[in-house]
Design an enzyme around this catalytic site. Sequence first.
Site, PDB file in Angstrom:
ATOM      1  CB  THR A 164      -0.870   0.086   1.270  1.00 11.46           C
ATOM      2  OG1 THR A 164      -0.011   0.111   2.421  1.00 11.46           O
ATOM      3  CG2 THR A 164      -1.853  -1.040   1.369  1.00 11.46           C
ATOM      4  CG  ASP A 165       1.138   6.000  -0.881  1.00 15.22           C
ATOM      5  OD1 ASP A 165       1.921   6.150   0.080  1.00 15.22           O
ATOM      6  OD2 ASP A 165       1.064   6.817  -1.810  1.00 15.22           O
ATOM      7  CD1 TRP A 166       3.698   4.807   5.879  1.00 13.83           C
ATOM      8  CD2 TRP A 166       3.931   3.865   3.868  1.00 13.83           C
ATOM      9  NE1 TRP A 166       4.803   3.974   5.916  1.00 13.83           N
ATOM     10  CE2 TRP A 166       4.969   3.387   4.702  1.00 13.83           C
ATOM     11  CE3 TRP A 166       3.869   3.386   2.564  1.00 13.83           C
ATOM     12  CZ2 TRP A 166       5.929   2.474   4.272  1.00 13.83           C
ATOM     13  CZ3 TRP A 166       4.829   2.478   2.126  1.00 13.83           C
ATOM     14  CH2 TRP A 166       5.835   2.029   2.969  1.00 13.83           C
ATOM     15  N   GLY A 167      -1.426   4.107   4.231  1.00 14.23           N
ATOM     16  CA  GLY A 167      -2.810   4.394   4.556  1.00 14.23           C
ATOM     17  C   GLY A 167      -3.772   4.219   3.408  1.00 14.23           C
TER      18      GLY A 167
END
Length: 724
Positions: A255-258
């Site tokens: 993932t991208d962060w979040g």
Amino acid sequence: MMHCCACIMVAQTSLPVYLDETESIEERIGDILSRMTLEEKVDMIHAQSKFSTKGCPRLGIPELWMSDGPHGVRMEIAWDSWKHAGWTNDSCTAFPALTCLAATFNPELAWKYGKAVGEEARFRKKDVLLGPGVNIYRVPLNGRNFEYMGEDPYLASRMVVPYIQGVQSNGVAACLKHFALNNQESNRKQVNVEVSDRALREIYLPAFKAGVEEGKVWMVMGAYNKFRGKFCSHHEFLLQKILKGEWQFDGVVVTDWGSAHDTREAALYGLDMEMGTGTDGLTKNTPLAYQDYYLAKPYLKMLRSGELPLSSLDDKVKRVLRLCLRTNMDRRRPYGSLATQEHADIARQIAEEGIVLLKNDNHFFPIKRGKYKKIAVIGQNAVRSLTVGGGSSELKAKKEIFPLEGLMSIYGKKNIYFSMGYTSGPSKFHPQLPAVDKADSLRYAAIALAKDADIVLFFGGLNKNYKQDCEGVDRTSYGLPYGQDQLIREILKVNKNVAVVLISGNAVSMPWIDDIPAVVQSWYLGSESGNAMGKVIAGDVNPSGKLPFSIPVRLEDNGACSFGASSYPGDGTNVYYKEDILVGYRWHDTQKIPALFPFGHGLSYTEFAYGELKTDKKIYDKDENIVLSLKLTNRGKCGGAESVQIYAGQSHPSVLRPIKELKAFKKVFLLPGESKNVTFSIPAKELAFYDEISKMWIVESDCFTFFCGASSTDIHDTVSVNIR
């Protein structure tokens, strides 16, 4: 659940898994997997800190450590917050931003860049470098364009492959991002992108495809945004069908962060590793909440209940183990090096080759030593650190040579006079900068200096402040910020001998362009910024950069912006890519809207003569390579490099096609008077378009014209061939 119990029994008698080196990676993965408990498997696929995952300590599988920064290894971040950790040994070489790398049109430099930044990541004991980014430059306002490789999918594809290979030669994974359609920062975490299959395939996916199939990248990062109503980080069509299906990607999707939003979708639709969920509100107020991530306890519960198949987990763990065996479990990988002179030299070379000379009336540049006694340098960007800020690409550079320093070292301190001219105001990174209420006094001082100077070099552009070139938010205006346009006008009233050096990762409007004899497009050049810029200005280095994006006269001349808010930045829910395949120069050509400076444009201090463009025959089959050649000659008095560009256009297409599209380029270095034969081999299959009905790439039997030039509009010769 019998399978899980069996795993536990085997695992309890297992030893650390440094296995026989003669075994294949896949054999080792299968062996390790058989020893792991269900809980250990789940622990491997989500974060344990802001930038690490747990590994499996019982079996000797190390933690995976990641670092931001396609342009350098970011300073250490605290375990469970976004604060800087405060280390004293985490300074790095700041390499030029990827827009600058793209502007070099030099794939050999891309490999050097990747190898060097990978060495620094390895020395810092990082297993994954979170870059490069290859999202297409769709609009000039995107705050993150400076991290990407321009508007053309072919250019981005050719530059990203060697970068990835260079990074991974160190046993450090490159992470190709952000997959896919993350073309704006405004509303990036919710916006739903609606785009045709054809534009998706022809414009927005090719660089990712090249990075996977040719670069063999080991990690791909999902994007925040949605595509056709589904979040990209667990998107069945993008991740399962295209990335892991068609392209046979065998690495890890992170993932991208979040950017994860649902356990079931994350489990079934292609996501392998979840990072940073606290940033989206789920665990924001809960410290050390990593076990509450979608792919942590909620996933474990659904596996135990039988709601989700164990096979979905095993595939993820296999991919993570494969990544470990390529990185932190590969005993043969080198040790790396940090902030060496070699890395500084590579950073400077990239900067020198990426600087673009946009305009140079009456040979304003180069400025030879001793020509002027009083050189006025005006503008905050001449002294401002541009390696800090901007979001996750921030860096703690071991050194950063500012433009003012570089000029003083060349022309002597007694000949350089500086005035700040404008201010962006103090920030957390620059608390010493003057406040905005000092703008008038700064402007008056700059005008007074300009009036008495022999020559004025104005260093302006953008910076990495909020709403400039900055992650998380787009620019709100196409003009220069902080009153720079007005200041340039007022300087011109007292001194006509003015050049503008724009430092940015984006296009800006230039309402003063007709009155300025020379303009340089510089970039965020990193540690060696001042040295590189000084050498180009003085003529020690002949500029050879080419624009990796078009610079429109007005914002509405950009294809996406021409359709209004629904096309960019969207209506709050959706953004519709109404320009479709006509991105960048494709739009300017087809709509007959001249750019202020076109894609591929860049001047030199020497003159290149293009010979006749020739082909070895006039008729080709669809499975052949089209061979083109020409002679290039340096007619000037100094050595230099020219990036010869080959575009192709179809005569009678059955669907809308651009007038021409970049299909090849080659950077050629020539001494004064030297000539070289330049040859290109272009597969006929590269002339295809994506057919939305058959879902196939099609090369039509037709006449195709090849355009050879120094930019997308500066065409020197053409030749036509028939494809049968």
